[in-house]
Design a protein around this motif. Structure first.
Motif, mmCIF file in Angstrom:
data_model
loop_
_atom_site.group_PDB
_atom_site.id
_atom_site.type_symbol
_atom_site.label_atom_id
_atom_site.label_comp_id
_atom_site.label_asym_id
_atom_site.label_seq_id
_atom_site.Cartn_x
_atom_site.Cartn_y
_atom_site.Cartn_z
ATOM 1 N N GLU A 96 0.993 -1.116 -0.051
ATOM 2 C CA GLU A 96 0.125 -0.082 0.271
ATOM 3 C C GLU A 96 0.965 1.197 -0.173
ATOM 4 O OE1 GLU A 96 -3.254 0.429 -0.332
ATOM 5 O OE2 GLU A 96 -3.859 -1.634 -0.060
ATOM 6 N N ARG A 97 0.280 2.374 -0.554
ATOM 7 C CA ARG A 97 1.135 3.786 -0.273
ATOM 8 C C ARG A 97 0.245 4.404 0.205
ATOM 9 N NH1 ARG A 97 1.378 5.391 -6.646
ATOM 10 N NH2 ARG A 97 0.709 3.307 -6.921
ATOM 11 N N VAL A 98 0.807 5.774 0.608
ATOM 12 C CA VAL A 98 0.341 6.874 1.394
ATOM 13 C C VAL A 98 -0.934 7.324 0.671
ATOM 14 C CG1 VAL A 98 0.559 9.077 2.095
ATOM 15 C CG2 VAL A 98 2.491 7.529 2.531
ATOM 16 N N LYS A 99 -1.941 7.669 1.102
ATOM 17 C CA LYS A 99 -3.229 8.080 0.365
ATOM 18 C C LYS A 99 -3.917 8.781 1.442
ATOM 19 C CE LYS A 99 -4.346 3.726 -0.460
ATOM 20 N NZ LYS A 99 -5.273 2.573 -0.498
ATOM 21 N N PRO A 100 -4.869 9.965 0.919
ATOM 22 C CA PRO A 100 -5.011 10.174 -0.299
ATOM 23 C C PRO A 100 -3.886 11.106 -0.900
ATOM 24 C CG PRO A 100 -6.146 11.822 0.996
ATOM 25 C CD PRO A 100 -5.494 10.964 1.969
ATOM 26 N N ALA A 101 -3.741 10.858 -2.236
ATOM 27 C CA ALA A 101 -2.484 11.494 -2.991
ATOM 28 C C ALA A 101 -2.881 12.631 -3.315
ATOM 29 C CB ALA A 101 -2.319 10.556 -4.336
ATOM 30 N N LEU A 102 -1.711 13.458 -3.394
ATOM 31 C CA LEU A 102 -1.648 15.116 -3.966
ATOM 32 C C LEU A 102 -1.987 14.855 -5.323
ATOM 33 C CD1 LEU A 102 -1.319 17.971 -4.241
ATOM 34 C CD2 LEU A 102 0.974 17.701 -4.046
ATOM 35 N N GLN A 103 -1.006 13.843 -6.097
ATOM 36 C CA GLN A 103 -1.446 13.734 -7.602
ATOM 37 C C GLN A 103 -1.703 12.306 -7.940
ATOM 38 O OE1 GLN A 103 1.276 14.487 -11.933
ATOM 39 N NE2 GLN A 103 2.212 14.580 -9.948
ATOM 40 N N PRO A 104 -3.222 12.207 -8.014
ATOM 41 C CA PRO A 104 -3.565 10.715 -8.035
ATOM 42 C C PRO A 104 -3.355 10.331 -9.420
ATOM 43 C CG PRO A 104 -5.284 12.362 -7.773
ATOM 44 C CD PRO A 104 -4.197 13.130 -7.380
ATOM 45 N N ASP A 105 -3.534 11.182 -10.388
ATOM 46 C CA ASP A 105 -3.247 10.802 -12.018
ATOM 47 C C ASP A 105 -2.226 11.712 -12.525
ATOM 48 O OD1 ASP A 105 -5.359 8.511 -11.968
ATOM 49 O OD2 ASP A 105 -6.462 10.069 -11.556
ATOM 50 N N GLN A 106 -1.669 11.454 -13.393
ATOM 51 C CA GLN A 106 -0.366 12.204 -14.125
ATOM 52 C C GLN A 106 -1.066 13.398 -14.528
ATOM 53 O OE1 GLN A 106 0.921 10.301 -17.587
ATOM 54 N NE2 GLN A 106 2.893 11.771 -17.566
ATOM 55 N N GLY A 107 -0.431 14.518 -13.768
ATOM 56 C CA GLY A 107 -0.663 15.962 -14.335
ATOM 57 C C GLY A 107 -1.987 16.562 -13.408
ATOM 58 N N GLU A 108 -2.650 15.691 -12.739
ATOM 59 C CA GLU A 108 -4.217 16.100 -12.155
ATOM 60 C C GLU A 108 -3.807 16.302 -10.662
ATOM 61 O OE1 GLU A 108 -7.138 13.752 -13.413
ATOM 62 O OE2 GLU A 108 -6.803 13.800 -15.463
ATOM 63 N N PHE A 109 -4.226 17.339 -9.985
ATOM 64 C CA PHE A 109 -3.630 17.603 -8.758
ATOM 65 C C PHE A 109 -4.990 17.797 -8.026
ATOM 66 C CE2 PHE A 109 -0.046 19.105 -10.970
ATOM 67 C CZ PHE A 109 0.856 18.561 -10.498
ATOM 68 N N ASN A 110 -5.102 17.124 -6.880
ATOM 69 C CA ASN A 110 -6.216 17.148 -5.798
ATOM 70 C C ASN A 110 -5.911 18.439 -4.750
ATOM 71 O OD1 ASN A 110 -8.286 17.050 -4.014
ATOM 72 N ND2 ASN A 110 -7.997 14.739 -3.579
ATOM 73 N N ASP A 111 -6.196 19.732 -4.971
ATOM 74 C CA ASP A 111 -5.979 20.574 -4.260
ATOM 75 C C ASP A 111 -6.310 20.550 -2.621
ATOM 76 O OD1 ASP A 111 -3.923 21.863 -5.820
ATOM 77 O OD2 ASP A 111 -5.295 23.327 -6.639
ATOM 78 N N ALA A 112 -7.488 19.748 -2.499
ATOM 79 C CA ALA A 112 -8.106 19.596 -1.052
ATOM 80 C C ALA A 112 -7.060 18.940 -0.337
ATOM 81 C CB ALA A 112 -9.197 18.849 -1.529
ATOM 82 N N ILE A 113 -5.958 18.348 -0.993
ATOM 83 C CA ILE A 113 -4.946 17.584 -0.019
ATOM 84 C C ILE A 113 -4.058 18.840 0.440
ATOM 85 C CG2 ILE A 113 -3.121 15.958 -0.068
ATOM 86 C CD1 ILE A 113 -5.983 14.760 -0.368
ATOM 87 N N LEU A 114 -3.688 19.716 -0.393
ATOM 88 C CA LEU A 114 -2.922 20.827 0.150
ATOM 89 C C LEU A 114 -3.497 21.670 1.358
ATOM 90 C CD1 LEU A 114 -0.940 22.224 -3.016
ATOM 91 C CD2 LEU A 114 -0.165 20.754 -1.160
ATOM 92 N N GLU A 115 -5.000 21.509 1.459
ATOM 93 C CA GLU A 115 -5.501 22.271 2.466
ATOM 94 C C GLU A 115 -5.186 21.523 3.824
ATOM 95 O OE1 GLU A 115 -9.729 22.578 2.113
ATOM 96 O OE2 GLU A 115 -9.597 23.247 -0.074
#
Length: 439
Positions: A96-115
């Motif tokens: 397993e890896r750390v989740k949730p991911a900042l960049q779950p897919d290539q070039g797509e960022f989940n900015d909610a993670i940066l909150e």
């Protein structure tokens, strides 16, 4: 009169600006400084800190985070090494890896993670704590370089998900430095993070004194000697890019020392020599490096301590040559008997910590180059689940990443002997509440 008030206003604004700038951690004369005063610290690794505020349950999320920051501050700990964000999804190298991911897919960022990272930095700023933020990972537990290679078809999905042997892992990871598209993906995430404005403070990340330094990655290794030229070029390129984007913060690489540079002191020295690299790092892993076998920590303790002291000494000499600070930013040891239970003693671990802290203390007293220590790792109020070795989605995060036994190296808030040891170095004569010398 109007000219007088205009002049007074400009003077006050310049004064405020100067005061704000002086709050950043700087390097001068081979040492860290804050507000022109020496900064020698004992900190910890808190890689999951930016993820805690994302928990839906207040008690497991923001409330836990505030409680743990207050606890660490009370011990004198004010420097935290934190993961910026994970890349990708699914199994990687069979774990397993750390989740949730900042960049779950290539070039797509989940900015909610940066909150979550926003909240952590805001709370650290209130407590005058400083973050070292590592931007990616040589190892699989947060996606890192392997994920960039997979996205760009250098390694297949089946290879990515299967458990690689050591040689295969080295072969695959080393390809990152010669993969132009992979490096471009890394830089895209870097630029995205450095352009961030904190939701809670309104500060740009590049202007936030709560950030001490940007770190290229966790333990970036060439992995194979053939990758060394590309590895060196990548370091120069990325450090120059960060310096272009951010004039305020320190930059470091995140290396383990000579163990991570083909056991070459020359390569370690060379990659830390450029002016954009502000300080050196080293990591110490007696278990991983075979300094003891099985559960025989106590029987090998004297050797572990001796080799730890020697390892720091080698790198301290290089730091002196380069006239830059040195941080022992990862060091860990299992509990006595190699137990994962928080109720087990930490006698051996405490003695290794003491040996490292003694070197740091002597350096602090002599204005030396060993400027900081970040032990691995703070487990906070979390606890391993009885009868379960590895992390599962929904479990509380703690210091041990998902691919390692939960409780392996974590220092919990209940580890009284370890915290007594830490306080004894940070609360003594000549050290302020922020871990700095008094002059």
């Amino acid at each position: 009169m109007q000219r007088f008030f205009t002049t007074l206003f400009l003077v006050l604004m310049c004064s405020l600006s100067s005061s704000a700038q002086s709050a950043f951690v700087k390097v001068k004369g081979g040492a860290f400084q804050i507000n022109n005063k020496p900064y020698y610290y004992i900190g910890t690794n808190y890689w999951y800190g930016g993820l805690l505020a994302l928990e839906k349950s207040e008690g497991r999320g923001k409330a836990r985070l505030r409680k743990e920051l207050d606890f660490m501050k009370e011990q004198g700990v004010n420097n935290l090494r934190v993961l910026v964000g994970a890349e990708g999804r699914g199994l990687v190298n069979g774990v397993e890896r750390v989740k949730p991911a900042l960049q779950p897919d290539q070039g797509e960022f989940n900015d909610a993670i940066l909150e979550g990272l926003d909240f952590l930095l805001a709370e650290m700023g209130k407590r005058k704590m400083y973050a070292v933020l590592f931007l990616s990972n040589n190892w699989e537990w947060s996606g890192g370089f392997l994920q960039y290679l997979n996205w760009n078809k250098v390694i297949s999905d089946s290879t990515m998900q299967s458990k690689m042997n050591w040689d295969d892992l080295r072969d695959n990871t080393s390809k990152f430095y010669s993969c132009g598209a992979c490096k471009a993906d890394y830089e895209r995430q870097l630029r995205h993070v450095l352009s961030r404005v904190n939701k809670y403070t309104g500060k740009k990340y590049t202007e936030d004194p709560a950030i001490m330094a940007w770190e290229l990655a966790n333990e970036p290794r060439p992995m194979r000697t053939t990758a060394v030229p590309a590895y060196k070029q990548w370091i120069v390129s990325v450090t120059k890019l960060i310096r272009k984007l951010d004039k305020n913060h320190l930059i470091t690489l995140g290396t383990e020392g000579i163990m991570g540079t083909d056991e070459s002191a020359d390569l370690f020295r060379e990659i830390h020599a450029p002016g954009e690299v502000d300080y050196l790092t080293l990591h110490i892993w007696p278990k991983n490096w075979g300094w003891f076998k099985d559960t025989s920590i106590a029987e090998s303790l004297s050797q572990v301590i001796s080799r730890t002291q020697d390892y720091i000494g080698i790198h301290e000499k290089i730091a002196l040559q380069l006239n830059k600070p040195l941080v022992v930013e990862e060091f860990g040891l299992p509990r006595d008997g190699h137990s994962f239970s928080p109720s087990s003693a930490t006698t051996c671990r405490d003695q290794v910590y003491k040996a490292i802290f003694d070197i740091w203390k002597e350096s602090r007293e002599q204005n030396g180059r060993v400027a900081g220590c970040n032990f691995w790792t703070f487990g906070g109020t979390a606890r391993p689940k009885e009868g379960q070795l590895f992390w599962k989605e929904g479990d509380d995060l703690m210091g041990d990443p998902p691919q390692e036994e939960q409780g392996l190296n974590s220092v919990f808030d209940s580890d009284t002997s370890t915290w007594n040891l830490v306080r004894s170095y940070l609360k003594g004569p000549g050290v302020s509440s922020f871990g700095k010398n008094k002059h």
